[in-house]
Every structure is written in C-alpha cells, then in structure tokens.
Write an enzyme that holds these catalytic residues in place. Structure first.
Site, PDB file in Angstrom:
ATOM      1  N   GLU A   1       0.837  -1.199   0.000  1.00 37.98           N
ATOM      2  CA  GLU A   1       0.000   0.000   0.000  1.00 37.98           C
ATOM      3  C   GLU A   1       0.869   1.245   0.000  1.00 37.98           C
ATOM      4  O   GLU A   1       1.529   1.567   0.996  1.00 37.98           O
ATOM      5  CB  GLU A   1      -0.932   0.028   1.209  1.00 37.98           C
ATOM      6  CG  GLU A   1      -1.821   1.273   1.234  1.00 37.98           C
ATOM      7  CD  GLU A   1      -2.712   1.368   2.452  1.00 37.98           C
ATOM      8  OE1 GLU A   1      -3.291   2.450   2.681  1.00 37.98           O
ATOM      9  OE2 GLU A   1      -2.823   0.361   3.177  1.00 37.98           O
TER      10      GLU A   1
ATOM     11  N   LYS B   1      -8.203 -15.083  16.204  1.00 41.13           N
ATOM     12  CA  LYS B   1      -8.390 -14.676  14.808  1.00 41.13           C
ATOM     13  C   LYS B   1      -9.838 -14.329  14.484  1.00 41.13           C
ATOM     14  O   LYS B   1     -10.294 -14.530  13.339  1.00 41.13           O
ATOM     15  CB  LYS B   1      -7.871 -15.775  13.858  1.00 41.13           C
ATOM     16  CG  LYS B   1      -6.395 -16.064  14.062  1.00 41.13           C
ATOM     17  CD  LYS B   1      -5.929 -17.280  13.309  1.00 41.13           C
ATOM     18  CE  LYS B   1      -4.470 -17.569  13.652  1.00 41.13           C
ATOM     19  NZ  LYS B   1      -3.989 -18.849  13.124  1.00 41.13           N
TER      20      LYS B   1
ATOM     21  N   ASP C   1       1.913 -14.115  12.784  1.00 45.14           N
ATOM     22  CA  ASP C   1       0.771 -14.695  12.086  1.00 45.14           C
ATOM     23  C   ASP C   1      -0.114 -13.539  11.600  1.00 45.14           C
ATOM     24  O   ASP C   1      -0.758 -12.886  12.413  1.00 45.14           O
ATOM     25  CB  ASP C   1      -0.019 -15.600  13.037  1.00 45.14           C
ATOM     26  CG  ASP C   1      -1.105 -16.387  12.315  1.00 45.14           C
ATOM     27  OD1 ASP C   1      -1.497 -15.979  11.205  1.00 45.14           O
ATOM     28  OD2 ASP C   1      -1.577 -17.398  12.874  1.00 45.14           O
TER      29      ASP C   1
ATOM     30  N   HIS D   1      -2.428  10.308  -1.462  1.00 48.04           N
ATOM     31  CA  HIS D   1      -2.573   8.983  -2.067  1.00 48.04           C
ATOM     32  C   HIS D   1      -2.428   9.046  -3.585  1.00 48.04           C
ATOM     33  O   HIS D   1      -1.897   8.121  -4.201  1.00 48.04           O
ATOM     34  CB  HIS D   1      -3.920   8.370  -1.679  1.00 48.04           C
ATOM     35  CG  HIS D   1      -3.860   7.591  -0.408  1.00 48.04           C
ATOM     36  ND1 HIS D   1      -3.616   6.235  -0.369  1.00 48.04           N
ATOM     37  CD2 HIS D   1      -3.988   7.972   0.889  1.00 48.04           C
ATOM     38  CE1 HIS D   1      -3.606   5.817   0.880  1.00 48.04           C
ATOM     39  NE2 HIS D   1      -3.831   6.858   1.667  1.00 48.04           N
TER      40      HIS D   1
END
Length: 587
Positions: free
Chosen positions: A265, A397, A473, A571
């Site tokens: 990104e 998660k 993770d 951006h």
C-alpha cells in the site's frame, strides 16, 4: 556461471521458445521396458506381478494337497516363474531402490550437488556469454565445453509459448509426469526426494501442466525451502515478494527503533514515517505493558447443567489453582498458568486458560498445558465430554468482546505529547482540529458503526505491515488491531496528548515465521531477534510495545492528513503508478 545439474529445474530467459536442445546419452531405465506411457507400464507390471503370484500359490497349494513334489513344474509354471522374476526386477528397479534411499539415507539438500558424482560431467551456461548472442544462439551447443566422460541427457522442453522456457532433466521429467498422472502425490515429494528445492520445482512444473497456467512471475530460486518444511508452509511452489520499507527512527521509551513494514500500500510507510518524525521532535513516546497472557478456551459438555456448574466452581476456587497450575506448567518451562475464567451455556462449559509463554506467541504452548489439565480433570469428572480444545471463547483470529475487555497476548498503552509547533509545521494541521476529528470519527463514528475494538483510524494497517515483516501470524491482525485512539489538548490547549490502547497484541520472537531469514533480519533490526537471554519473554514484550508505538505514529499522521484535507492528494501522489496513469490517459 550457473551449473545446470541433472536434478535441477531452472528458467533460461534467452532460449528461443520453439527449439529443443539435448545432449545425447540416454541411460536405460526400468521404465523403458515397454513402449508405453509410464503409468501404463507400471500398471502392466503390477498386474503381472500379482497375477503370477496368485497363479503360483494356487498351483503349489494344489500340489501340496495331492502330495505332488514342488520340484515338478509344468510349462505354464515355468512361464509364470519367469514372469514373476521379470516383474519383480522391474518393480524393484523402479520403486524399490529410490524408496529405500528416501527412507534410509534421507539425503540433505546438497546431496544432488555433491562431489561423489565426479564421473558425471556438468553443463555450464554462461549468463554473460549468452546475453551477448542473438536469442536463437543463446544456448548453442558450440558454447558447451567438451564433456569427458559424456554428460547425462539434458532436454529442453517447451511448456508455454511465452518465455521463460524451463530446462528439465529427464530424471525430473519422469517424476513430473508421475505427479501429473496422479501416481505420485504432490505432498510426498519432499520426503521421497530428500531435496526441498527440487521438490518445489517439480511440483511447480506439474501444477503448470495440470492447470495450463504459467507461474513465470512467481519466483522459485533464492529461497531456503528446507527452513519451512514441517513448520511454515506445505507443498510450496515459490514465494511471494513483498517490499519492506522502514519508518523511523521511532523514539520510544528513550530508545530509537527503525520499524520494518512489509506492505504493497503506497503512502503507508511514508505516513507512518511522518508520525515518527513528529513524535521524535516532541521528545518521544512512552509505552507500558499492562498484561501478558495468551489464552486457549476448550469447550466441554456434561449430562446436566448442574455438573457443568460443579466444574466451574471447582476451577474458579483459589484453593484448587495451585494444583491445576502444577499440572498445566508441566507442558513447558516457559508456560506458566495465570488464571482460568469460565463461562457456562446450559450443559456446556467454556474454560478460558491464560498463561505466559516466554518469547513465543504461545498458541501451541498453551494448548499443550490445557490438554494436561483436561486429562487431569477426567479423574474427578469422568462424565466430562471434551468437545474441542478450542471453543472460540479464546478468541483466536476473530473479533470478540472477550479480547477487547479481558485482553489476549500483550496488552499495551502508548502515549506521547506532540508540541503545538510540530502539529502545525510537520503535521500541517492544528490541535483543535485533531481533537475534534478524533471525537467525531474514531469515537462517535465507530460507535455509530457498532465497531468492536475499532475505535481508531487504521491501526490494522500498521499492525499487519509489521507482522508480515517480522514473521508473525498475519491472521492475528484481527484481534491485535483492537485499538482505541484518544486525543486531547493539554498545556492550555497548546499541545496535543495522543494515546493508543491495544489490549490484544499477539506477537512472538521465536517459532513460526520468525525463524525465516528475511523475518529474522527484521527482528534483528529491532533488537528483539530470538529468545531473550536476560529475561524470558523480554523480547516479545518489547516487540509488542514497538507495534503500539508504530500504531501511534500511524494514527497521528493519518488523522492529521484527514484534518488538513490532504488524504486524497497524498494517495494520488504516492499510491498511484505514473505508468498506469499515463496508460489510462492515452487509452
């Protein structure tokens, strides 16, 4: 110079895709017994072997029943014996020798490049020489050195119309065909070959042939496939490249950190870097670890709700904790039980164990300790039915209120006071604008959306980027990004106090992806590589505070861009490819 060995599979970028080149000397193999495809030849000899065995056993049983000497054989039995010998020799030559070597010898990754094969010459292709020639001469046989003794056959087979063309040794070609035909399971290549890199190359080529899709953009070389065997990834065919940028220095608790961030990104690293600059110019940030405990919550069931309540009362009784902790702690010298919190739903009981796990993230460690306790409880509660080692009350998660309230992993708060001059000159906004935006966006807006732990601007952006770079993770970004960002004016409204509170940062510096070379290098950059030699768990706790500090920097910069109306402009500048824009404008 790169050696083109009999067991390797390498892309040659400069080959003309319509030509095939071979250096002839084809040794006879067991699979050449019949002019049939490999899987049909195997099927014929397997069928023949079992048929003649059945034929001979039935005839010999009849001879024993009629008292006929076994030495008296008929013509059909002679043919059967010859067929048995032939099929046995074929099967032994094709399967037996390689299978025995894979089980007994377990060759290392260097065995195929060892000096024991001195009698087989190597074929060298010079990249420098090839790059100077036209495409149709890049692998001219005249470039090959004279071979004495002759080299084994090396065949170039065109798989796809586009470059690169893959160079495949005949020995690997047979295995690829076997994988494509389904006779050799793809998952078994590492154990059968004993060479993880070669297994990945063969699996990759088989996948391309099965799907008809090229993987030319997915790198294969330059990765240690032995390092992931049995712990990080199964059935690899390559690796994905993610660029790593550096934000910082982040001045945190009096120490500077260069924070590695793996992301695709645009503007994310630049924005976080600006936040780090503002924090540094204002004297740095302070981060405090509030709690450290990984959780696992099995679900058990009883015949009645009363029995489930009996176990709940037993587990939460302080008198029994010492015994339960002793049983739990046998699983590891680092795993120490901190507490057990129970929740009941009818006849079902959810037991949320919390324990410290040293420098490991600790999911496996806490799971082993929980299993020890469950086995111990079966003595006094034989009617307890363990439904699952994880009952989602952990909660792993998944966004969950229990993690937001109770915490999971490391609970951290990080704060800084940003000077008014820095807010105006570096962040290009004002203290009043930031405070108002934070209240309306991060607090009120998140409440309107019914957010769970999402009272922030983009904490998950920074958490995920740092997690990927340091071998954590990535899926645990879900609960690790629980964060509430607070801002208020201080010092008579001149300066800005900003803080992030993150109750569930789940990180480790040993185990899993942290031992891979690239991720280990990023941990080393932060000074938290491996297990702490001074105090168990010190490195993982330090990493958690760094994550919170990086989130603080990211929140500060993004909120400033929003307050100043710079988000879209920045951006468009940093998150758009100039090449793509020009192509779009010309189309």
């Amino acid at each position: 110079m790169e050696a083109l060995r009999r067991s390797s599979t390498k892309p040659v970028q400069s080959l003309k895709p319509t030509k095939a080149i071979s250096v002839e000397e084809d040794p006879t193999k067991a699979s050449d017994a019949l002019p049939l495809p490999l899987y049909l030849t195997n099927a014929v000899f397997l069928t023949l072997f079992f048929y003649v065995v059945y034929f001979l056993l039935s005839h010999w049983r009849e001879k024993i029943r009629t008292s006929t000497p076994l030495s008296v054989v008929t013509f059909s039995e002679i043919l059967a014996i010859l067929a048995f010998v032939a099929s046995f020799v074929y099967l032994l030559g094709f399967f037996g020798i390689d299978f025995a070597q894979s089980l007994l010898l377990r060759p290392s990754t260097d065995v195929w490049n060892s000096e024991e094969d001195d009698e087989e010459a190597e074929v060298f292709l010079s990249k420098e020489e090839a790059s100077k020639l036209p495409c149709d001469q890049s692998l001219d046989c005249s470039l090959l050195p004279s071979l004495s003794p002759p080299a084994p056959i090396v065949t170039v087979r065109k798989v796809f119309e586009e470059n690169p063309v893959t160079v495949i040794a005949d020995e690997d070609e047979e295995i690829i065909m076997s994988v494509v035909a389904g006779t050799t399971p793809s998952y078994s290549l590492e154990s059968k070959l004993g060479d993880c890199k070669r297994a990945a190359a063969i699996r990759r080529e088989a996948l391309q042939r099965l799907t008809g899709k090229s993987l030319s953009g997915l790198p294969l070389d330059g990765f240690d496939y032995d390092s992931i065997l049995g712990q990080c990834c199964e059935m690899p065919v390559g690796y994905v490249q993610i660029p790593v940028g550096i934000a910082g220095p982040l001045l945190l608790n009096g120490r500077e950190y260069s924070v590695p961030m793996a992301t695709t990104e645009g503007c994310l690293v630049a924005s976080t870097n600006r936040g780090c600059k503002a924090i540094h110019l204002s004297g740095g940030a302070t981060s405090v670890l509030l709690k450290d405990g990984m959780t696992r919550a099995p679900v058990v069931r009883f015949g009645t709700a009363k029995r489930a309540a009996d176990l709940k009362l037993y587990l939460e009784d302080p008198v029994n904790f010492e015994t339960l902790a002793l049983v739990f702690n046998r699983s590891s010298r680092f795993g120490k039980l901190h507490g057990i919190k129970c929740a009941i739903a009818g006849k079902n009981l959810y037991l949320r164990f919390t324990c410290s796990t040293g420098d490991a993230m600790g999911m496996n460690m806490v799971s082993k300790g929980v299993q020890n306790v469950l086995d111990f409880l079966q003595t006094d509660f034989p009617d307890m039915d363990v439904i699952g080692i994880s009952g989602n009350f952990c909660s792993d998660k998944k966004p969950a209120a229990v993690n937001w309230i109770e915490g999971r992993g490391k609970s951290v708060v990080c704060e800084a006071i940003i000077k008014g001059d820095v807010v105006r000159k570096v962040l290009k906004t004002s203290v009043e604008s930031l405070v108002e935006l934070n209240m309306l966006k991060n607090l009120t807006g998140s409440a309107m959306a019914g957010a769970l732990g999402g009272f922030n601007a983009h904490a998950s952006n920074i958490v995920t980027a740092v997690y990927i770079a340091t071998g954590q993770d990535p899926a645990q970004n879900v609960e690790s990004s629980h964060c509430i960002t607070m801002m208020e004016a201080v010092n008579d409204g001149k300066d800005l106090h900003i803080s992030v509170t993150m109750p569930s940062i789940e990180v480790g510096t040993v185990g899993g992806g942290t031992q891979l070379a690239s991720q280990s290098a990023c941990l080393n950059l932060l000074g938290v590589k491996g297990a702490s030699k001074e105090s168990a768990g010190a490195n993982s706790r330090a990493l958690a505070t760094i994550v919170a500090g990086a989130v603080l920097a990211g929140e500060l910069s993004l909120m400033s861009a929003l307050a100043a109306g710079q988000l879209v402009k920045s951006h468009m500048k940093y998150n758009r490819s100039g090449k793509d824009v020009s192509n779009a404008s010309s189309s």
